[in-house]
Structure formats: structure tokens, C-alpha cells
Scaffold this active site. Sequence first.
Site: not given
Length: 430
Positions: A13, A41, A332, A412
Site C-alpha cells: 500500500d 492498486h 502531504d 508525491s
Amino acid sequence: MTSVVVVGTQWGDEGKGKITDFLSSDAEVIARYQGGDNAGHTIVIDNKKFKLHLIPSGIFFPEKISVIGNGVVVNPKSLVKELAYLHEEGVTTDNLRISDRAHVILPYHIKLDQLQEEAKGDNKIGTTIKGIGPAYMDKAARVGIRIADLLDRDIFAERLKTNLAEKNRLFEKMYDSAPIAFDEIFEEYYAYGQEIKKYVTDTSVILNDALDAGKRVLFEGAQGVMLDIDQGTYPFVTSSNPVAGGVTIGSGVGPSKINKVVGVCKAYTSRVGDGPFPTELFDEVGERIREIGHEYGTTTGRPRRVGWFDSVVMRHSRRVSGITNLSLNSIDVLSGLETVKICVAYDLDGKRIDHYPASLEQLKRCKPIYEELPGWSEDITGVRSLEDLPENARNYVRRIGELVGVRISTFSVGPGREQTNILESVWATI
């Protein structure tokens, strides 16, 4: 000859599907080499989520070949369902190739998986009950049914009868459970075989020919290194080898043809199911990370356990998979925390250790040693370069690279393709 392997470095994950999808834009062949439909996924394209379990992420590129390798265990029923799902969404699957040497998951594998898990009681592994383990057991015991067998009516019938006789004795004598009739399986699964027949071939030929021709081949792993049957938190692991070494066995490509290994991780840690997890959080910070990070299993829907980033785990993954580049996801999710922590080592009975113990009993006694860094409050989901990150977030990213000992190639700040930032192209450096 150009090849890149994408592996999960934690307990699955980590966002491998997203990174594979991102790297697929520069690849010509994308191949999956192990696992089954226990691995989920999620790929986000134009703000639309696609959830896959068996078919490689590269399927969304019609001009590229997507391969299900011989190391994958294939549930034909799940595969046909996934193909139908993609067709309904307007996605072509003409570019799919399935190994004739891949083993088949049948209903008796799923039933045995469930019965074995129930029998373990409090000592259960926490499997997805997809029949993965029993299918790999049959493979190792040399009684498995392969895709090539499924396509031949007479051979499939003969081998199914033999296997059912053995499995039914097990169900009745050991588990006091009802047997499965031959007619409950044969026609249905033979029909599935005929439905996927057009995709079936010797995929090792396709992969080696592509590499010999200088094409770019991307290998996509499922689960993660810490779920590897040899290198993971045994016995709380999967039944295959997600490590990069699994590529050679599960795809029929020699180790000399592997160029780069990209390790994918999150800026924190998560796992589904039972097993050791030294940095697990049980407080409101853990709950916050779970909710903001949408930490619920793609396959099971179960809430994932979450914890701080563990560099001990990551260094173990780096060693056993030969990771050359790191892809750091979900930074984030940590925005808004006053302090962020990184586990730099463990305290085992008063002694500092920097490696991940094999013993579960020792792991239970391991206490994480943390390094605390100041957090950041800014919304970073629109950041498009490392320099644009807030200073504290930038320091966090750099510190992870230092502790793991691998350069970070991408990071990311959200689930979208456009939220993946390149620091170094893994294709360009080959």
C-alpha cells in the site's frame, strides 16, 4: 537493454500502482511478476479512480504490452471480472499477455485459505482469504494447475479430479467441512479459460525479446518487501517474493537484465493484517493520518494500521532488494502536524540496534528510537518541485534519503499523476 523494477519497501500500500503508472509513460512493456488478486492498486487518471487487483497498471496505455508473469497466481474468475470492469470503463485490454506457466487459483484454494485461517484462532495471519497461500502450496508441492492446463479440457478435467479428491479428504477429515463437487468447478472455470485464451502466451519470450531489442521494460511488484516470504516479518507475510529478486523467477528474465530498482514508500508507514509493527500509532495522530491518508485496504476495505516512518525497515528493504532509487509518496498527509518523527533505530533490551530482527519475540521487545523534526502547516498538494516545499517538509524529505542511504528520484504530494515530482529520471540514468 533497459529495465526498471518497482518494489514496495514497507508492508504494501505504498503507492506502487501510482508510481508504476507514472513510470509506464516511458516504458514499452509493463510486467507483473508475483502475487495474485490479494494485491490492490489504485490509479487516478483525470480525477477518476481505477482499482485493479491482477492486471498490471500499464493496461491504461494501449500502445504498450502489459504482462501477467509466470510467478503470479491467477484466479480466472477475478481476472474475467476485472477485464469486464475495464471494458465497461472503455479501456481496451488487447495489449494484455498472460503467462501460460502461471498457476491457477480455484475455489478449493479459497475454501482451504478460510478454513486454515479460522483454525488458527488468535494466531491468524490476517490473510485476504483469496486462496493465494494454498495456490502457492500446490505449486511447491507440484500438484498445481497452470494456465496451460486450464486451456486443455481433458488435462484440466483429469488434474481437477485428482486435486479435488485430495482436497475433499482434507475438508471432511480435518476440518469437518463439506466437500466441493467436480461439477461445481469444471465447466465454469474451463469457460473462464476459454475467455482469456487469446491473451495467453509464453511471456518470458515477449519480455526477453523486448529487452534484447533495447526496449524499456518495467516490472511491477505487488505487496512489499516486509511481506516477502523470506525477507519479511515471517510468518505474517505473503506466500511469494515481492523483493526485486522475485522478478527473475516470476518473469523468466535473468538477473543480468535488471538495471534499476525503485523502492516505493510513504512518508509514514502502514500495514494491513496482523504482525509486528514497531512504530505503530494508537493515538489521535495515528487516527488523523489514517483519515487524511484514506488508509483503508483496496482489496479488503479494512482500516490500515499506521505509524511513523521507520528507517530500520527501509534500510532492510534497501539491502535485500538492491534498491537504487527511492520514490517517496504521501508527504502531504503529514501537513498540519506540529512535529514529525522518524524511527532511526530500535532499543532492544537496553541495546541500540540498527537492523531489523528476524525473531518475532525480539521484535515485540523493540522500542523505536525517534528523531523529531519540526512539522509544516502549509498545503503542499500543488507543489511541483523540491524547492517549492516548505523548508521543514524539504528537510524531512532530505533526512529520509540520508537515513535510508538511497537518493530520492521522485516525491508525491497527492494521488494524481500531476502531483508526482521528478528529481531524477530513472530511465535517463540507465
